[in-house]
Every structure is written in structure tokens, then in C-alpha cells.
Motif scaffolding. Sequence first.
Motif, PDB file in Angstrom:
ATOM      1  N   ASN A   1      -2.291  12.061  -4.984  1.00  0.00           N
ATOM      2  CA  ASN A   1      -3.943  11.897  -4.621  1.00  0.00           C
ATOM      3  C   ASN A   1      -4.253  10.384  -5.361  1.00  0.00           C
ATOM      4  O   ASN A   1      -4.869   9.706  -4.602  1.00  0.00           O
ATOM      5  CB  ASN A   1      -4.603  12.809  -5.034  1.00  0.00           C
ATOM      6  CG  ASN A   1      -4.788  12.807  -6.699  1.00  0.00           C
ATOM      7  OD1 ASN A   1      -5.777  12.361  -7.140  1.00  0.00           O
ATOM      8  ND2 ASN A   1      -4.219  13.850  -7.478  1.00  0.00           N
ATOM      9  N   GLY A   2      -3.876  10.293  -6.484  1.00  0.00           N
ATOM     10  CA  GLY A   2      -4.097   8.883  -7.106  1.00  0.00           C
ATOM     11  C   GLY A   2      -3.453   7.697  -6.348  1.00  0.00           C
ATOM     12  O   GLY A   2      -4.213   6.581  -6.183  1.00  0.00           O
TER      13      GLY A   2
ATOM     14  N   SER B   1      -5.616   7.295  -3.007  1.00  0.00           N
ATOM     15  CA  SER B   1      -6.750   6.545  -3.517  1.00  0.00           C
ATOM     16  C   SER B   1      -6.763   4.980  -3.630  1.00  0.00           C
ATOM     17  O   SER B   1      -7.633   4.173  -3.437  1.00  0.00           O
ATOM     18  CB  SER B   1      -7.314   7.128  -4.720  1.00  0.00           C
ATOM     19  OG  SER B   1      -7.859   8.582  -4.319  1.00  0.00           O
TER      20      SER B   1
ATOM     21  N   ASN C   1      -5.698   3.361  -0.389  1.00  0.00           N
ATOM     22  CA  ASN C   1      -6.891   3.287   0.462  1.00  0.00           C
ATOM     23  C   ASN C   1      -8.025   2.285  -0.052  1.00  0.00           C
ATOM     24  O   ASN C   1      -8.679   1.378   0.791  1.00  0.00           O
ATOM     25  CB  ASN C   1      -7.855   4.840   0.358  1.00  0.00           C
ATOM     26  CG  ASN C   1      -8.582   4.523   1.473  1.00  0.00           C
ATOM     27  OD1 ASN C   1      -8.303   4.616   2.618  1.00  0.00           O
ATOM     28  ND2 ASN C   1      -9.942   4.867   0.947  1.00  0.00           N
ATOM     29  N   ALA C   2      -8.163   2.050  -1.417  1.00  0.00           N
ATOM     30  CA  ALA C   2      -8.831   0.901  -2.181  1.00  0.00           C
ATOM     31  C   ALA C   2      -8.303  -0.381  -1.833  1.00  0.00           C
ATOM     32  O   ALA C   2      -9.030  -1.403  -1.789  1.00  0.00           O
ATOM     33  CB  ALA C   2      -8.974   1.426  -3.654  1.00  0.00           C
TER      34      ALA C   2
ATOM     35  N   THR D   1     -13.672  -0.187  -8.367  1.00  0.00           N
ATOM     36  CA  THR D   1     -13.698   0.938  -7.230  1.00  0.00           C
ATOM     37  C   THR D   1     -13.249   2.147  -7.673  1.00  0.00           C
ATOM     38  O   THR D   1     -13.646   3.175  -6.958  1.00  0.00           O
ATOM     39  CB  THR D   1     -12.896   0.325  -6.047  1.00  0.00           C
ATOM     40  OG1 THR D   1     -13.480  -0.926  -5.799  1.00  0.00           O
ATOM     41  CG2 THR D   1     -13.077   1.100  -4.713  1.00  0.00           C
ATOM     42  N   LEU D   2     -12.271   2.133  -8.350  1.00  0.00           N
ATOM     43  CA  LEU D   2     -11.495   3.691  -8.656  1.00  0.00           C
ATOM     44  C   LEU D   2     -12.067   4.287 -10.159  1.00  0.00           C
ATOM     45  O   LEU D   2     -11.715   5.415 -10.545  1.00  0.00           O
ATOM     46  CB  LEU D   2      -9.901   3.463  -9.060  1.00  0.00           C
ATOM     47  CG  LEU D   2      -9.119   2.734  -7.780  1.00  0.00           C
ATOM     48  CD1 LEU D   2      -7.828   2.617  -8.188  1.00  0.00           C
ATOM     49  CD2 LEU D   2      -9.226   4.080  -6.683  1.00  0.00           C
TER      50      LEU D   2
ATOM     51  N   TRP E   1      -4.625  13.788   4.351  1.00  0.00           N
ATOM     52  CA  TRP E   1      -5.878  13.841   3.504  1.00  0.00           C
ATOM     53  C   TRP E   1      -6.952  14.450   4.489  1.00  0.00           C
ATOM     54  O   TRP E   1      -7.747  15.150   3.942  1.00  0.00           O
ATOM     55  CB  TRP E   1      -6.071  12.388   3.265  1.00  0.00           C
ATOM     56  CG  TRP E   1      -7.479  12.125   2.501  1.00  0.00           C
ATOM     57  CD1 TRP E   1      -7.904  12.448   1.168  1.00  0.00           C
ATOM     58  CD2 TRP E   1      -8.646  11.848   3.057  1.00  0.00           C
ATOM     59  NE1 TRP E   1      -8.967  12.342   0.822  1.00  0.00           N
ATOM     60  CE2 TRP E   1      -9.638  11.816   2.130  1.00  0.00           C
ATOM     61  CE3 TRP E   1      -9.166  11.607   4.506  1.00  0.00           C
ATOM     62  CZ2 TRP E   1     -11.024  11.908   2.361  1.00  0.00           C
ATOM     63  CZ3 TRP E   1     -10.140  11.252   4.736  1.00  0.00           C
ATOM     64  CH2 TRP E   1     -11.370  11.376   3.711  1.00  0.00           C
TER      65      TRP E   1
ATOM     66  N   HIS F   1      -9.254  17.290   3.339  1.00  0.00           N
ATOM     67  CA  HIS F   1     -10.707  17.231   3.218  1.00  0.00           C
ATOM     68  C   HIS F   1     -11.725  17.905   3.817  1.00  0.00           C
ATOM     69  O   HIS F   1     -12.595  18.561   3.321  1.00  0.00           O
ATOM     70  CB  HIS F   1     -10.927  15.736   3.205  1.00  0.00           C
ATOM     71  CG  HIS F   1     -12.109  15.255   2.784  1.00  0.00           C
ATOM     72  ND1 HIS F   1     -13.242  15.020   3.233  1.00  0.00           N
ATOM     73  CD2 HIS F   1     -12.500  14.679   1.156  1.00  0.00           C
ATOM     74  CE1 HIS F   1     -14.542  14.794   2.547  1.00  0.00           C
ATOM     75  NE2 HIS F   1     -13.809  14.489   1.328  1.00  0.00           N
TER      76      HIS F   1
END
Length: 161
Positions: A44-45, A48, A51-52, A67-68, A119, A123
Amino acid sequence: MTSTVALDTTLHARDTCLCLHAQRAARALARRFDGALRPVGLTNGQFSLLNALNGGRPAPMSLVAATLGADRTTLTAALKPLVREGLAEISVDPEDHRARRVALTAAGQDRLAAALPLWAAVHAALETELADPDRARRDLLTLSALPAPAAPATTTEGPGR
């Protein structure tokens, strides 16, 4: 002198501590999303982080870290396996040679595209389990935006000295 804390105080702290409950919720969410993203080889990290980075051009490390909600050291450590796998690349900032920028590679974009439907499914299912997912999001955003309190003054003397 040995200090003791009453059991009812311990139970109260356990049952009402927002930090503890946020940590437990974060771990439960991490396990859920890690399981969903495992088929595409991401945690998951990492999802993220990819995605960032999906901004179309290399981003300053400080912006990605903000952002994170991470510090730069944590971001650097998180990037290492993604760089090793060829999913992200780090370059020197052309405007400030002391700074670094980070970007998705084509392979990183492909991996992110493969992960997004996984995801999205988890979600969407998670949102059906929450009474008010928009409220939960607002509350979490509020908590993440709170400034850190100033560190308390320290003394060289311990208790009873």
C-alpha cells in the motif's frame, strides 16, 4: 521509588487513546490494501508513492514527502526498492544541484495502472463498511493537518532530585 499506574487508568488510556486507535486502523487498512495489491507486486505504501509521483514530470523530493506526510529520510528509504525495480528514478534538480527530483518511469506508470483497479475495488468495498466515509476522510485530513506541538523543555534533573 517505584511508581504504579492504576489499572482503571491503563484501561481508560487504552480505550480512549486516539493515537492507538489510529495506529490500529492504519495497520488494518494496510493489511487490507497490501493483500489486494500483492498480485501486482506492490505494498500500500508503494502504491501511494507511485500515485504521488504520477504528475507527468519529476517532482521535488520535499513535495513528494509532504504529500505523503513523510520525512525525507523515510521517503528516500521507500524509494530504494522502487528505483531498484525500475519503477521510479531520482535525478539532480536542474535548478538546485543539491536537491533531488523523483519521477515515475514507464514501468512505474504501467505498474500503477495495473494496481489502480485493485485499489479501487478494495476502496469501494471499504467505503460501504463505513457509516460516513466522507466524514472519516475529513476527520483524518484534519488530524494530519494539525501542527506538531513544540517540544517540552527538558531538564537535567530527574524526578525527586
